[in-house]
Enzyme design. Structure first.
Site, PDB file in Angstrom:
ATOM      1  N   ASP A  27       1.669  -5.012   8.871  1.00 39.06           N
ATOM      2  CA  ASP A  27       0.554  -4.094   8.685  1.00 39.06           C
ATOM      3  C   ASP A  27      -0.680  -4.931   8.371  1.00 39.06           C
ATOM      4  O   ASP A  27      -0.772  -5.532   7.294  1.00 39.06           O
ATOM      5  CB  ASP A  27       0.839  -3.110   7.541  1.00 39.06           C
ATOM      6  CG  ASP A  27      -0.291  -2.094   7.416  1.00 39.06           C
ATOM      7  OD1 ASP A  27      -1.445  -2.430   7.764  1.00 39.06           O
ATOM      8  OD2 ASP A  27      -0.018  -0.963   6.968  1.00 39.06           O
ATOM      9  N   TYR A  83     -11.407   0.891  10.233  1.00 33.80           N
ATOM     10  CA  TYR A  83     -12.533   1.345   9.388  1.00 33.80           C
ATOM     11  C   TYR A  83     -12.775   0.429   8.196  1.00 33.80           C
ATOM     12  O   TYR A  83     -13.729   0.637   7.466  1.00 33.80           O
ATOM     13  CB  TYR A  83     -12.296   2.790   8.910  1.00 33.80           C
ATOM     14  CG  TYR A  83     -10.931   3.026   8.297  1.00 33.80           C
ATOM     15  CD1 TYR A  83     -10.674   2.656   6.992  1.00 33.80           C
ATOM     16  CD2 TYR A  83      -9.908   3.608   9.035  1.00 33.80           C
ATOM     17  CE1 TYR A  83      -9.423   2.867   6.440  1.00 33.80           C
ATOM     18  CE2 TYR A  83      -8.664   3.821   8.497  1.00 33.80           C
ATOM     19  CZ  TYR A  83      -8.411   3.449   7.191  1.00 33.80           C
ATOM     20  OH  TYR A  83      -7.176   3.637   6.658  1.00 33.80           O
ATOM     21  N   LYS A  84     -11.907  -0.595   7.981  1.00 36.38           N
ATOM     22  CA  LYS A  84     -12.144  -1.520   6.873  1.00 36.38           C
ATOM     23  C   LYS A  84     -13.038  -2.656   7.391  1.00 36.38           C
ATOM     24  O   LYS A  84     -14.210  -2.434   7.645  1.00 36.38           O
ATOM     25  CB  LYS A  84     -10.809  -1.993   6.307  1.00 36.38           C
ATOM     26  CG  LYS A  84     -10.089  -0.849   5.572  1.00 36.38           C
ATOM     27  CD  LYS A  84      -8.676  -1.125   5.150  1.00 36.38           C
ATOM     28  CE  LYS A  84      -8.107   0.116   4.461  1.00 36.38           C
ATOM     29  NZ  LYS A  84      -6.647   0.104   4.347  1.00 36.38           N
ATOM     30  N   ARG A 143     -11.735  -4.851  -7.232  1.00 36.71           N
ATOM     31  CA  ARG A 143     -11.758  -5.566  -5.945  1.00 36.71           C
ATOM     32  C   ARG A 143     -13.206  -5.755  -5.492  1.00 36.71           C
ATOM     33  O   ARG A 143     -13.995  -4.797  -5.505  1.00 36.71           O
ATOM     34  CB  ARG A 143     -11.002  -4.775  -4.868  1.00 36.71           C
ATOM     35  CG  ARG A 143      -9.558  -4.493  -5.196  1.00 36.71           C
ATOM     36  CD  ARG A 143      -8.821  -3.908  -4.000  1.00 36.71           C
ATOM     37  NE  ARG A 143      -9.391  -2.643  -3.522  1.00 36.71           N
ATOM     38  CZ  ARG A 143      -8.952  -1.965  -2.470  1.00 36.71           C
ATOM     39  NH1 ARG A 143      -7.936  -2.454  -1.761  1.00 36.71           N
ATOM     40  NH2 ARG A 143      -9.515  -0.827  -2.110  1.00 36.71           N
ATOM     41  N   PHE A 177       0.852  -1.192   0.000  1.00 39.43           N
ATOM     42  CA  PHE A 177       0.000   0.000   0.000  1.00 39.43           C
ATOM     43  C   PHE A 177       0.894   1.250   0.000  1.00 39.43           C
ATOM     44  O   PHE A 177       1.869   1.305   0.736  1.00 39.43           O
ATOM     45  CB  PHE A 177      -0.881  -0.037   1.249  1.00 39.43           C
ATOM     46  CG  PHE A 177      -2.006   0.940   1.241  1.00 39.43           C
ATOM     47  CD1 PHE A 177      -3.233   0.590   0.693  1.00 39.43           C
ATOM     48  CD2 PHE A 177      -1.855   2.205   1.792  1.00 39.43           C
ATOM     49  CE1 PHE A 177      -4.290   1.497   0.695  1.00 39.43           C
ATOM     50  CE2 PHE A 177      -2.905   3.113   1.799  1.00 39.43           C
ATOM     51  CZ  PHE A 177      -4.123   2.762   1.243  1.00 39.43           C
TER      52      PHE A 177
END
Ligand SMILES: *Cc1c(COP(=O)(O)O)cnc(C)c1O
Length: 411
Positions: free
Chosen positions: A203, A228-229, A376, A127
């Site tokens: 991570d 928040y995911k 995705r 990321f």
């Protein structure tokens, strides 16, 4: 309704976690398959947040000690349940700050490059925020990312550690890659890293609340993630942080200090010497946002009730169903082995793929696009249904003009 759709409906009827869907606000008239990016809102969040708004309204500063859930130790209400989600001891976990901030804080403590051991190993295609963070840390310590940053594909991480481990200070891959959806073999990576004397951190932004984790037993030195995911705690909500018990004793490891990491008994004496709390809590800097923590609590209560093992079983079934419907029709880059992936499937799209993602949104299907060519899609076991998956596949395949869906066996 056709036969296919009835099969999906039957699988929903047999789903013991199906009732959790009603405990989320589902955006109206859409099929939401984007929990890998922003999880949906639990209906209970409003009550949890309103309680803190009321206590603030009625008590002002007194709320730190006299709110129904006093704010001073409020973060601790999230600790035990978060520890369950990532397979850790409560003393190893704290909810604080946000993800990239925690990544830097952990590197301050755990990335101590001394030539010839200066490298950080991350996964290829990490990321971007992680790439910026590790490059800036390497530069900050006076090394050059050209020689001190190793980017290695998932399958090669263990081999790379075995052959070059003596020059690696920190092994820091993701848990699940944001783009491919590959779930790395974190236990093997930890073992290989420690065998070579490297520090190991993860991570877990796309892993926490998605795949089974046993951080304490696997033994990485630290890990960070966001809430928040898959953890459904709201846009920009707080981050999670794990520091292994072996580093719990204050004073062992250098750190950036702030008052919220100071021992509670003497914190308000406001003396100049810093005495950190033992465990992960000792890395806190600031008093946390109680409103965001209230949302984290609401969400974690659902995880506690649903349980990660049951969520994982449903997740494997949902994602497996999605794969069955798409198999042979599109190029899925996510590993086929369910043990090596979470909820997300990543589809490599031909030219013009981006416009298909846009058209899906017009037709009420929310998934997302990652450059250069990845669509995705993530069916999330807490609130997605088999029927969601079916309806996505039906609309998507119609757009691709690859014919109608094949029958699938009822599993
Ligand atoms: C989502 C995500 C981020 C985002 O970082 P924030 O600090 O929360 O904005 C960073 N790294 C990874 C791997 C992510 O998946």
């Amino acid at each position: 309704m056709n036969a296919q759709e009835m099969i999906a409906q039957e699988m929903d009827a047999q789903d013991e976690l199906g009732g959790f869907r009603e405990r989320f606000h589902l955006p109206k008239d859409v099929i939401y398959l984007c929990g890998h990016s922003l999880g949906l809102q639990p209906t209970s969040v409003r009550t949890y947040v309103e309680q803190e708004l009321e206590d603030w309204e009625k008590l002002g500063v007194e709320g730190h000690f006299h709110a129904r859930n006093p704010w001073m130790p409020y973060h601790r209400l999230a600790t035990g349940k978060m520890a369950h989600v990532v397979g850790a001891l409560p003393s190893e976990v704290v909810v604080m700050n946000s993800l990239t901030v925690n990544l830097h804080l952990m590197m301050v403590s755990f990335y101590r490059p001394i030539a010839p051991r200066s490298k950080i190993l991350i996964e290829k295609g990490a990321f971007p925020s992680d790439q910026y963070a590790v490059r800036s840390q390497i530069l900050y310590h006076g090394f050059d990312p050209k020689t001190s940053l190793m980017e290695v594909s998932g399958a090669e991480i263990v081999n790379a550690i075995e052959s070059e481990g003596d020059s690696i200070a920190l092994v820091l891959p993701g848990g699940v890659n944001y783009s491919t959806g590959e779930f790395y073999h974190l236990e093997a990576i930890t073992r290989a890293g420690h065998d070579k004397g490297c520090v190991v951190g993860f991570d877990l932004a796309h892993a926490a609340g998605n795949v089974p984790l046993k951080l304490h037993d696997w033994g990485p030195d630290f890990a960070v993630w966001c809430t928040y995911k898959y953890l459904n705690s709201g846009p920009g909500s707080l981050g999670g942080c794990f520091v292994h018990e072996r580093h719990a004793r204050p004073g062992q490891i250098p750190r950036f200090a702030g008052w919220w990491g100071h021992e509670e008994e003497s914190r308000f004496r406001m003396e100049p010497d810093f005495h950190p709390m033992p465990g992960a809590e000792g890395w806190q800097l600031s008093n946390p946002s109680i409103l965001s923590l209230a949302a984290v609590r609401a969400s974690l209560d659902l995880f506690e009730e649903a349980r990660m093992d049951r969520l994982r079983a449903k997740s494997e079934a949902l994602t497996g169903y999605l794969e069955t419907l798409l198999h042979g029709r599109v190029d899925i880059v996510t590993p086929r082995d369910p043990a090596r992936r979470g909820a997300q499937l990543s589809i490599r799209m031909p030219a013009g793929g981006r416009s298909i993602c846009d058209r899906l949104a017009e037709k009420g299907v929310i998934c997302d696009w990652r450059e250069p060519d990845i669509l995705r899609v993530a069916p999330v076991p807490l609130y997605n249904s088999f029927r969601d998956v079916f309806q996505f596949a039906q609309r998507f395949c119609a757009m691709l003009e690859v014919g109608s869906l094949r029958p699938v066996p009822l599993t």
